[in-house]
Write a protein that holds these residues in place. Structure first.
Motif, PDB file in Angstrom:
ATOM      1  N   PRO A 238       0.806  -1.230   0.000  1.00 53.77           N
ATOM      2  CA  PRO A 238       0.000   0.000   0.000  1.00 53.77           C
ATOM      3  C   PRO A 238       0.835   1.274   0.000  1.00 53.77           C
ATOM      4  O   PRO A 238       0.467   2.259  -0.653  1.00 53.77           O
ATOM      5  N   GLN A 241       2.179   1.681  -3.515  1.00 54.00           N
ATOM      6  CA  GLN A 241       1.121   2.106  -4.434  1.00 54.00           C
ATOM      7  C   GLN A 241       0.821   3.595  -4.277  1.00 54.00           C
ATOM      8  O   GLN A 241       0.674   4.318  -5.272  1.00 54.00           O
ATOM      9  N   MET A 242       0.757   4.074  -3.024  1.00 53.45           N
ATOM     10  CA  MET A 242       0.508   5.496  -2.815  1.00 53.45           C
ATOM     11  C   MET A 242       1.652   6.340  -3.373  1.00 53.45           C
ATOM     12  O   MET A 242       1.434   7.381  -4.006  1.00 53.45           O
ATOM     13  N   SER A 276      -5.956  -0.451   0.042  1.00 50.93           N
ATOM     14  CA  SER A 276      -5.236   0.817  -0.075  1.00 50.93           C
ATOM     15  C   SER A 276      -4.686   1.194   1.292  1.00 50.93           C
ATOM     16  O   SER A 276      -5.101   0.647   2.330  1.00 50.93           O
TER      17      SER A 276
END
Length: 286
Positions: A238, A241-242, A276
């Motif tokens: 996560p 990804q951010m 997320s």
């Protein structure tokens, strides 16, 4: 050639000596600075004040606890408030784990009468200050997660409640306070100690449309997650990804992180958290 190399500040091994061109005074100053940085930054805990907090159903005393570094002026003194019952809970938790080491450390007794008498409250406050100092002097306590949580858990829980309610500005203020406290406690805690706080800060900054701050918070958390994945595995994908998403919008290089994310998902197929970062954060401290 050897003489030429020596005169230019090279050692026999052919490497540049960083101190060769410094004067004796500068060498001494550098040495003192290095020694100063090597010294452990001990913490001091003061209880400078207390106040009576009244609600519809109760009346109790809360004590201000100021946390600061010793050895020099600390411009980032931070403070929290705790009740006597919080101290009592900490004491019992530590006794359960470190009974023998804490035999000589006694929690100040609970007041049975005169709970709001100013003189007794002052005496209690000083006794609690001495108690915290004695706890901190014990190595096992300094490195204990329970001791660190005493200074941060209430604020973390409140910050996450605010985050879940969409009150990101108020949550951000509390999270920044928690981070300052954790930075002071960090030398004695796990390297992943600050990861949940930095992740929550990244989420708040992103929702407040502050992508630069969100990127910096997430990026700061990443090294500890990479190195100690067993302790913070759920954050790895996560966070990446951010950072990739924010990196694209900010014009930052993201190729390496994108490759890392793909490799992580391929290697850990079925075990990598697909949520997320925000979904992970909102489920913390429920």
């Amino acid at each position: 050639m050897a003489q030429e190399g020596t005169s230019r500040g090279y050692t026999d091994a052919g490497l540049m000596c960083p101190y060769s061109s410094l004067t004796t005074k500068e060498l001494q100053q550098n040495w003192r600075e290095e020694k100063r940085q090597e010294r452990p930054r001990w913490l001091l805990f003061e209880l400078p004040s207390h106040r009576v907090r009244e609600t519809v159903f109760s009346r109790h005393v809360v004590y201000e606890i100021v946390i600061m570094r010793s050895g020099s002026f600390d411009s980032h003194r931070v403070s929290i408030e705790r009740r006597y019952s919080d101290f009592a809970k900490l004491h019992q938790t530590l006794l359960d784990e470190f009974q023998e080491e804490l035999d000589e450390i006694l929690l100040p007794k609970k007041l049975l009468t005169g709970n709001f008498n100013p003189e007794q409250l002052l005496e209690r406050r000083l006794a609690l200050q001495d108690y915290i100092a004695k706890l901190y002097a014990k190595r096992c306590v300094r490195y204990s997660e329970h001791f660190a949580n005493f200074f941060t858990h209430q604020e973390m829980k409140k910050a996450h409640n605010l985050l879940r309610a969409g009150q990101f500005t108020q949550s951000l203020e509390l999270l920044q306070l928690v981070l300052e406290i954790q930075e002071k406690l960090a030398p004695w805690q796990s390297p992943t100690f600050m990861v949940p706080t930095l992740a929550a800060l990244a989420v708040c900054h992103r929702d407040l449309e502050k992508p630069e701050e969100a990127y910096e918070s997430a990026h700061r958390a990443l090294p500890a997650v990479r190195r100690y994945r067993l302790n913070a595995m759920e954050y790895h994908a996560p966070l990446l990804q951010m950072l990739v998403d924010l990196g694209y919008s900010l014009g930052r290089p993201v190729g390496q992180m994108q490759e890392e994310l793909m490799a992580l998902r391929d290697a850990e197929r079925g075990r990598v958290d697909t949520r997320s970062l925000k979904e992970i954060v909102v489920h913390k401290f429920v």
